[in-house]
Design a protein around this motif. Sequence first.
Motif, PDB file in Angstrom:
ATOM      1  N   GLN A 232       0.833  -1.203   0.000  1.00 58.71           N
ATOM      2  CA  GLN A 232       0.000   0.000   0.000  1.00 58.71           C
ATOM      3  C   GLN A 232       0.868   1.254   0.000  1.00 58.71           C
ATOM      4  O   GLN A 232       1.952   1.277   0.584  1.00 58.71           O
ATOM      5  N   ASP A 233       0.378   2.296  -0.660  1.00 58.74           N
ATOM      6  CA  ASP A 233       0.972   3.616  -0.499  1.00 58.74           C
ATOM      7  C   ASP A 233       0.502   4.182   0.837  1.00 58.74           C
ATOM      8  O   ASP A 233      -0.593   3.849   1.310  1.00 58.74           O
ATOM      9  N   ILE A 234       1.324   5.041   1.428  1.00 54.93           N
ATOM     10  CA  ILE A 234       0.940   5.687   2.684  1.00 54.93           C
ATOM     11  C   ILE A 234       1.018   7.198   2.497  1.00 54.93           C
ATOM     12  O   ILE A 234       2.077   7.738   2.149  1.00 54.93           O
ATOM     13  N   ARG A 235      -0.139   7.858   2.678  1.00 58.01           N
ATOM     14  CA  ARG A 235      -0.141   9.320   2.594  1.00 58.01           C
ATOM     15  C   ARG A 235       0.012   9.888   4.001  1.00 58.01           C
ATOM     16  O   ARG A 235      -0.731   9.525   4.915  1.00 58.01           O
ATOM     17  N   LEU A 236       0.966  10.784   4.166  1.00 55.73           N
ATOM     18  CA  LEU A 236       1.218  11.422   5.447  1.00 55.73           C
ATOM     19  C   LEU A 236       0.405  12.704   5.575  1.00 55.73           C
ATOM     20  O   LEU A 236      -0.151  13.209   4.588  1.00 55.73           O
ATOM     21  N   THR A 237       0.372  13.247   6.774  1.00 55.85           N
ATOM     22  CA  THR A 237      -0.239  14.561   6.990  1.00 55.85           C
ATOM     23  C   THR A 237       0.769  15.680   6.757  1.00 55.85           C
ATOM     24  O   THR A 237       0.407  16.858   6.762  1.00 55.85           O
ATOM     25  N   VAL A 238       2.019  15.330   6.527  1.00 53.97           N
ATOM     26  CA  VAL A 238       3.109  16.300   6.384  1.00 53.97           C
ATOM     27  C   VAL A 238       3.003  17.048   5.057  1.00 53.97           C
ATOM     28  O   VAL A 238       2.802  16.443   3.999  1.00 53.97           O
TER      29      VAL A 238
END
Length: 596
Positions: A232-238
Motif C-alpha cells: 500500500q501507499d501511505i499518505r502522510l499529513t506532512v
Amino acid sequence: MAAAQKKRADRVLSFRMRIGLTMILVMLLVLGGRLFHVQGLDPAGHAQAAVSERLRSIPLPAHRGDILDADGRVLATSVDRYDLVADQQVVDDFVRYDESTKLREEVPVETGIAELSEVLDMDVEELTELVLGEDRYSVVARSLTPEQSTAATEIGIPGLYAEPVSERSYPSGSVAGSIIGFMGDDGPLEGIEAAQDEALSGTDGERIFEVGGDGIRIPIATFEELPAEDGQDIRLTVDQDLQWFAQEAIAEKSHQYNAAWGNATVLDLKSGEILAMADSETVDPAEPGATDELFRRPLALTQAFEPGSTGKAITFATALEEGTLNPTDSFQVDNRYEEDGQTISDATRHPTLDMTAAGIFARSYNTGTVMIGGEVPQETRYDYMKRVGIGEPIDIGVGAETSGDLRPPEEWDARQHLTTQFGQGYTTSVLHNMQTFQTIMNGGVSVPLRVIDSYIDADGSEHPADTGPEERIFSEETSEEMLGMFEGVVDYGTGSEAAIAGYRVGGKTGIAEAAGAGGGFDGHTQTFIGAAPLDDPQYLVSVTVHRPQGYWKDWEVTDTFREIMSYVLSSYDVAPAGAESQAYDGFTGENQDQPW
C-alpha cells in the motif's frame, strides 16, 4: 589321451557358460524388477523427481508502496532494478547467432565474461571468480538498471539470469527524512519505512519453470506464476513545502546559538494532524550513514527534557477547571516565595507587584505560579497532567517515541510538589508539549496527534488511518479563558516577539535547565509554543532549542515561531482578521507600568 583332455575342456567351458548365463539372467531379473517398479508401481513419483531436478524458481517481488506527503507528492518510491545471478554449474561455452554474418558462432565462456565486464564495468578477474565455479547461486552484480540487465543477459552466457529487485528512491532528499526513515541491506531500519513495513511491503509472488541441461528455460515445459500483491501507499499529513521551510528555519536558529539540536513542529490544532516535524539536522534516507545517529529519528519524539515555563499552562488550566482561580484574581507577587522550608525564586529580580493571575502567567513568574497551583491538591494536578498525556508514550506510527518521566505525587520529594507546577521535576518531549497545548486551546478537547493520513491500495482504494478517540479534558470556558491568558503572553509578557500583524496570537515561553550526563544541570532548553489566529485557533507551532550557547537572556526563539507561523497562515490562506485582543489586564492597583 587327447580325446579325454578335450572332453574335460568342453565340460569346463560348458560350466563357465552356464555360470555366465546364470549371472546374466540374474542381472536381467534385477533390471526388469527395477523397471517394473519405476514404470509400473511409481511412475508419477519418479517422473516428478526428474522434473524437480529441472525446476527453477524466481521470486517476483511485490512493488513496495510509496510514501506521499499530504498533497500526494512522492517522498519515497521504488524503482525497478535487477540482480545478476549465475548458476556456476551450468556456465559454459555457448553458441549464439551473429546478426552480421547470419551464422551461428561458438563463443568461449571467457569471451562472454570479457564482454560482460564491459557492460558491468568490472574487472575481468573478479568477474571470472563470480561466474565460474560450482555454486548454484552466485550473485554477480546487484542493482542493475533495466538497460544494464538487458545488455548483460543478451550476451548469452548459459546459467546467467537477472532477478528483479526493488530499490528505494527519495526524490526530496532530506526533507522529512527522519519521519520517512530509510532502508538497510536486510530491510527497513527507521521511520515510516520500518514502522509501516507490513503495509508497504505487500506479498511477494513466484515464477516456476523448467530448464534444460544448458540452463535455458524449456518453452513447452512446466510454467507457473503466482502474482505478487503490491504494498500500500501511505499518505502522510506532512506538507512537504512547509516541512522544508521549517527545517531551514530551525537549522538557522540552532546555528545562531550553536545549539546541540533544535526542533520546529507544526500542528493542525483541530485535527491533530502533524503538518511539519522539522529538526535542525535531518537524515537523507539515501545516505543515512552520513548523518549523526541522533538525527536519524524525529527529535520531537525521542528527546525528553524539562518543559520549563511552558509547563505552567497545565497548572493554570487545572486551577481554572477546578474553580480555584479566575484570570483576573489579584495577587501580591514578590521575587521570592517560601513554603515548607523551600524557597522559590523568579528568574529576574523585581519588586513586589500587584498582579492578576493572567499577568503572572504572561510574565511567567514562578512565585505567583506556586501560589495558584498550591490551591489545587497534588493528586488532582497529577491526574490532569496524565490525562493530557504527560508521562505516557505517544505513538504516531513512526516507531520512535519517549514517554518522558512523570513520577506519582507519593514519590515527589519535598521540592517537587512546587517545581512540577512550573515545568520542572519531570520531563516531556516536543509532542507531549504540543498535545498539552492542543488540548487546552482546542476547546478543552484532546485529539490524538497523527502523522499518517491514509493507506492506499494498489487499485487506488483509500483507507483512512485510525485516529483514535477524542476526549474532553477541560471545559470550553476554561479553554476560552486560557486563550486570553496566552494572548497576554504575546501582548505584554515574555513572548512579545511572537506577534504577527493582523492576527491574534497567543502562546507561552519556557526555559529550563538541561540535565547533565553525570548528574546535575549543565545547559538549558528554550521553547515557545503558540497558536493563531486566536479568534478561531487553527494552527499550533512549537520551536525548541536545546543547549544553546551564550547568555540566557540573549536567547530568543519567538522570532523563529513568528517566521514559521507567518508562512503557515499565508500558505493556508488564513486572512488577517484584525480582531482586537482579548487578553486580560496583567496588573492591578498603581504598579501597572512597573518594568520587569
